[in-house]
Write a protein that holds these residues in place. Structure first.
Motif, short mmCIF file in Angstrom:
data_model
loop_
_atom_site.label_atom_id
_atom_site.label_comp_id
_atom_site.label_asym_id
_atom_site.label_seq_id
_atom_site.Cartn_x
_atom_site.Cartn_y
_atom_site.Cartn_z
N CYS A 186 0.80 -1.23 0.00
CA CYS A 186 0.00 0.00 0.00
C CYS A 186 0.83 1.27 0.00
O CYS A 186 1.79 1.40 0.75
CB CYS A 186 -0.92 -0.02 1.22
SG CYS A 186 -1.87 1.48 1.43
N CYS B 14 -2.77 5.90 -0.78
CA CYS B 14 -3.33 6.92 -1.67
C CYS B 14 -4.77 7.26 -1.31
O CYS B 14 -5.29 8.28 -1.72
CB CYS B 14 -3.25 6.45 -3.12
SG CYS B 14 -4.44 5.16 -3.49
N GLY B 15 -5.43 6.37 -0.61
CA GLY B 15 -6.81 6.64 -0.20
C GLY B 15 -7.85 6.36 -1.28
O GLY B 15 -9.06 6.52 -1.03
N CYS C 127 -8.99 3.65 -2.40
CA CYS C 127 -9.93 2.58 -2.05
C CYS C 127 -11.05 3.13 -1.18
O CYS C 127 -12.20 2.67 -1.26
CB CYS C 127 -9.21 1.43 -1.38
SG CYS C 127 -8.20 1.86 0.05
N CYS D 222 -7.17 0.09 -6.88
CA CYS D 222 -5.90 0.19 -6.15
C CYS D 222 -4.72 0.32 -7.12
O CYS D 222 -4.52 -0.54 -7.97
CB CYS D 222 -5.69 -1.04 -5.25
SG CYS D 222 -4.08 -1.03 -4.44
#
Ligand code: SF4
Lengths: 473, 248, 219
Positions: free
Chosen positions: A310, A313-314, A316, A370
């Protein structure tokens, strides 16, 4: 830390129309900006493959890369600290600040510092910490935690922020104008930047090859925190390292596009060490704190390890139909949304938040979006499975959600559905008598709150197919 | 376009079996009207998805194992549901990895195809509309789109129908909130999602809501029915059959 | 805390994948796109103007009077410059001959010695750049002993000189041709517009902490 059942906190959030409207509007905006950008500038698939490869390569050689990073940083005069737990991490930061006699600290956005509850800790040490990112500043004023990892104050609308500033900032006049609110925060924080004894920041990517910390931001607060005060302390999780500098462009493009639909952030700040002799500014002392906090355990499982890809980035969250409706504060722990659902059960234990992986329709919108292709849906299923297994040690609290009743239901289900001579009579019975099932059945009752009772067909497909004379083989 | 097979297997799914048998039959009729022989293995029940997504891997495998032997010939397995097809295609490999059935599971998974994919990509169906004018909205299921890679096949079919006007539902790719056991475990969130989806469908003014997945139809249709809305939920197979009556 | 270090690394080694087959990387999506010179400038300009960057085209002319005239027109009171850099020297030399205008302030001592004064200054800071990036609309800056980091950060207006011939297609191309990884400076910056935020209702506001305005002078 809230570890109440997700269902309870979600119910509360769902009943708040203002909150729901704030999230819906914000997430719609973020989704459409991202979509526009990728549509215009887009080799999404190629970029994503490249970004995922960079993260996979880093994870494949994680211990070695961390050592290389450390060696490079030390070479450049950075002091590197390792922390297994948040307590250790806090103690390290506290020691550095105490030694320097720091009273005032300015802090850029850092989710790792949220994991550590660092502000709380430092305030207990008598050190004033000021969040410098505008969104973080807003929630700090209201004693809240971030509701989104990129847009921490996204749950508030401008009226709520106007009221907050008016009440909490001395001498502020009431205004709902975004420009005025921003100017107000600038004025307050500028003076703090000037006086601060130390700056704290997160890290977006740490490049092992060169010992470079890459930080992205739009406001300039991150640059100020890492440039003006005499001490800079950077915080990162062990997974942040990447092999080489030439992997940065792809990861950066994926990060900023996925997060806010920007081709790049206003500032990309690449720091390789403290001020050198002769330089007029920059910190004279620089530290990096590398935090584990459960990540090594995640790393130990080949399937769960993918969570460590991960890049925060936010996206999702922005694309999650559950997050969009309940907002970040309904989730326990630091990270909300899909990434939170696959990370927090591993950090906090399934015995505490084992219901989180179940709070998903498995719609796979997160997996699709994602930028580093984490199989979020598959990991949700894996964690659901871990919750019912007593024979696994992959995740803390495995087996904690095993219920004898549910196990019985599933065994019966499997026995019937795996055995045609049981399955067909059951279907035959349900099509004839299914209407007699009591409406008080737990699942049925909840279903029927907003939906009509499902009606069984009078003849099953099996019967119709046989009547139509379809061959069996 | 791949070669059109003389026969296919049909995997009707457990939801169609109990709740939407007419949709299941319509899919069969559409295929037969195109000269494709349809084999309906009588031993079939369920792909195993409910248990699989609940994390009940052993139970899911037990049910899925019972399906593996039903498709011995090298023929496509047509499924009138993107979700069940997705389960077989995307998850059987992992579900059976390391077991004695691994190879058989892979062979089954590779032949699974969703109904509209088969109709468009393999048959090249151009349905001829015999029905009166109607406005319809389309809801694609999450797993059809994201596990099976169903793209615009359903819309291509609907647009072929001369008297059908297709309107777009706001946020059309957003999940309707069914999610199998999710609707039981998180009923409030599931209900909120289903309600929003129903609102968006009603706002289009469509007379029918067409979907390729029985789960979504059960869910959105349930809300529409409870509220007494006029929008009719319908499986795309049934809709196509009704419009063409085999005259595709 | 050496214990934490070895504990973390030991656990990672125990959990590390046995066979490592790192996936290959195909850099085509970030490599140069083979743009022409004018196209590069146009792309950079479009991207930067979209986020409120201002441009002053001083190609073929003398850029010192151009900046002087612009600053006078904007009523900016002062210009902070790096006196030992080439552009700094040139300005210092020419400025007095251009008539009334902004006061020149040389950044000639460590920040600590004039922090309050620098923060109080309400004019512009001028820096050179090491080029630009067309695809994202970015300037490349490498602050140094002569040209401090705060010069492009603290004054409310940042004026940056950009040689049009040094615009690269992409960041990837720039870092390879300039060989960044051989010797990373203490600070390397990409600047793609003035300071901005969207933290309040996703509404863009400029000048939150860093410069409120960014002027790119094309030379
Ligand atoms: S899981 Fe993927 S989409 Fe979510 S924050 Fe991490 S990188 Fe972004």
């Amino acid at each position: 830390m809230a570890t109440a059942e997700f269902r309870v906190s979600a119910r509360k959030a769902l009943a708040d129309p203002e909150l729901r409207a704030n999230f819906r509007r914000a997430m719609d905006g973020l989704m459409s900006r991202r979509a526009d950008l990728f549509a215009r500038a887009g080799d999404w698939a190629g970029l994503r493959a490249l970004g995922a490869a960079a993260r996979l390569r880093a994870l494949a050689r994680l211990p070695e890369l961390l050592e290389r990073l450390e060696a490079k940083l030390v070479e450049r005069g950075v002091r590197v600290h390792w922390a297994e737990t948040v307590e250790q991490g806090n103690a390290i930061v506290g020691d550095i600040l105490r030694r320097r006699g720091a009273r005032l600290v300015v802090k850029g956005k850092s989710m790792v510092s949220e994991e550590m509850h660092l502000n709380h800790f430092l305030e207990g040490e008598g050190i004033e910490v000021l969040e410098a990112d505008l969104g973080e500043y807003i929630i700090q004023l209201d004693h809240e935690t971030p509701s989104h990892i990129i847009m921490p104050a996204i749950h508030k609308n401008r009226r709520q922020i106007a009221k907050l500033f008016f009440e909490r900032i001395k001498g502020a006049r009431y205004s709902e104008e975004v420009d005025e609110l921003t100017a107000l925060a600038r004025a307050v924080l500028r003076e703090k930047f000037e006086r601060a004894d130390a700056g704290i920041s997160g890290v977006n990517f740490a490049v092992a090859e060169t010992g470079t910390l890459v930080l992205v931001e739009n406001e300039g607060n991150g640059r100020l925190c890492t440039t003006v005060p005499p001490v800079h302390i950077a915080l990162m999780g062990i997974e942040k390292v990447i092999e080489r500098l030439d992997q940065v462009p792809a990861l950066l493009a994926l990060l900023t596009r996925s997060a806010t639909g920007q081709p790049i952030t206003g500032y990309v700040n690449m720091i390789t060490g403290p001020r050198r002799a002769g330089e007029k500014d920059g910190p004279d002392e620089m530290h990096l704190v590398i935090l584990d906090n459960g990540r090594t355990r995640v790393y130990a499982d080949a399937e769960l390890r993918d969570v460590l890809r991960c890049i925060r980035c936010g996206a999702c969250m922005n694309h999650c139909p559950v997050y969009t409706r309940v907002g970040g504060h309904a989730y326990p722990g630091t990270y909300p949304g899909p990434i939170g659902k696959i990370l927090m059960p591993q950090m906090l234990g399934l015995e505490k938040v084992g219901d989180l992986p179940h709070a998903s329709a498995l719609c796979e919108a997160c997996t699709e979006i994602c930028p580093v292709a984490i199989p979020i849906g598959d990991i949700l299923v894996r964690l659901r499975r871990e919750g019912t297994r007593a024979d696994s040690r992959a995740v803390q609290g495995a087996g904690a959600r095993r219920s004898a009743f549910e196990s019985l239901v599933w065994s019966a289900w499997a026995a019937i559905y795996a055995t045609p001579v049981l399955y067909r009579p059951m279907v035959w019975t349900l099509t004839r008598l299914g209407g007699l099932l009591p409406r008080g059945l737990p699942g049925l009752r909840d279903w029927m709150r907003v939906r009509a009772r499902p009606r069984f067909a009078r003849r099953s497909l099996h019967e119709l197919a046989r009547r139509a004379g379809l061959p069996d083989a | 376009m791949p070669e059109r097979p003389a026969a296919v297997y049909y995997f009707g799914t457990c939801l169609a079996d109990l709740f939407f048998p007419e949709a299941g039959m319509a899919g069969i009729r559409l295929l037969r009207a195109q000269g494709v022989e349809v084999i309906y293995p009588r031993g079939q029940s369920c792909c195993g998805q409910p248990a699989y997504s609940a994390g009940r891997t052993e139970e899911a495998r037990r049910v899925a194992t019972a399906q593996l032997g039903l498709f011995p010939r090298d023929l496509p397995i047509v499924v009138p549901s993107g979700s069940c097809a997705g389960m077989m295609r995307a998850h059987y490999h992992a579900l059976f990895a390391g077991t004695q059935d691994a190879a058989a599971a892979d062979r089954v998974a590779a032949r699974v195809i969703e109904l509209t994919q088969f109709l468009v990509d393999v048959i090249g169906l151009k349905p001829r509309d015999l029905g009166p004018p109607i406005t319809v909205a389309w809801h694609g299921s999450c797993h059809a789109m994201r596990l099976m890679g169903v793209g615009d096949q359903p819309k291509l079919l609907l647009r072929e129908l001369a008297n059908v006007t297709l309107v777009e539902v706001a946020r059309e790719r957003e999940c309707c909130g069914f999610g199998g056991v999710f609707s039981v475990r998180q009923p409030e969130i599931s209900s909120a999602m289903a309600t929003d989806k129903a609102d968006a469908v009603v706002a289009t003014g469509a007379e029918a809501l067409i979907s390729g997945d029985c789960g979504c139809l059960l869910n959105i249709g349930g809300v529409l029915a409870k509220r007494g809305e006029r929008v009719r939920p319908m499986h795309i197979a049934e809709f196509l059959w009704e419009r063409t009556r085999g005259d595709g | 805390m050496p214990d934490a270090r070895s504990a973390i690394l030991t656990r990672l080694r125990a959990g590390a994948p046995a066979t490592v087959t790192p996936p290959d990387e195909d850099f085509a999506p970030v490599a140069g796109i083979g743009m022409g010179g004018e196209e590069r400038l146009a792309r950079l300009r479009r991207a930067m103007e979209a986020v409120h960057t201002e441009f002053l085209d001083a190609r073929g002319a003398d850029w010192v009077p151009a900046i002087h005239a612009w600053m006078v027109a904007q009523s900016l009171p002062s210009l902070i410059l790096a006196p030992r850099t080439e552009p700094g020297r040139r300005i210092a030399e020419r400025w007095p001959g251009l008539g009334a205008g902004p006061r020149l302030i040389p950044y000639d001592r460590p920040l600590a010695e004039w922090k309050a004064a620098l923060f109080a200054e309400n004019g512009a800071g001028l820096t050179a750049t090491l080029g630009g990036i067309a695809a994202t609309g970015s300037l490349i800056l490498i602050p140094s002993a002569d040209e401090p980091r705060t010069l492009s950060l603290v004054p409310p207006v940042h004026i940056a000189l950009l040689e049009v011939a040094r615009i690269y297609d992409t960041m990837w191309q720039a870092m390879r041709e300039q060989e960044w990884s051989r010797a990373m400076p203490t600070n390397l910056l990409l600047i793609s517009g003035p300071s901005k935020t969207a933290d309040i209702e996703q509404t863009l506001a400029y000048g939150v902490h860093g410069p409120k305005r960014l002027l790119v002078v094309l030379v």
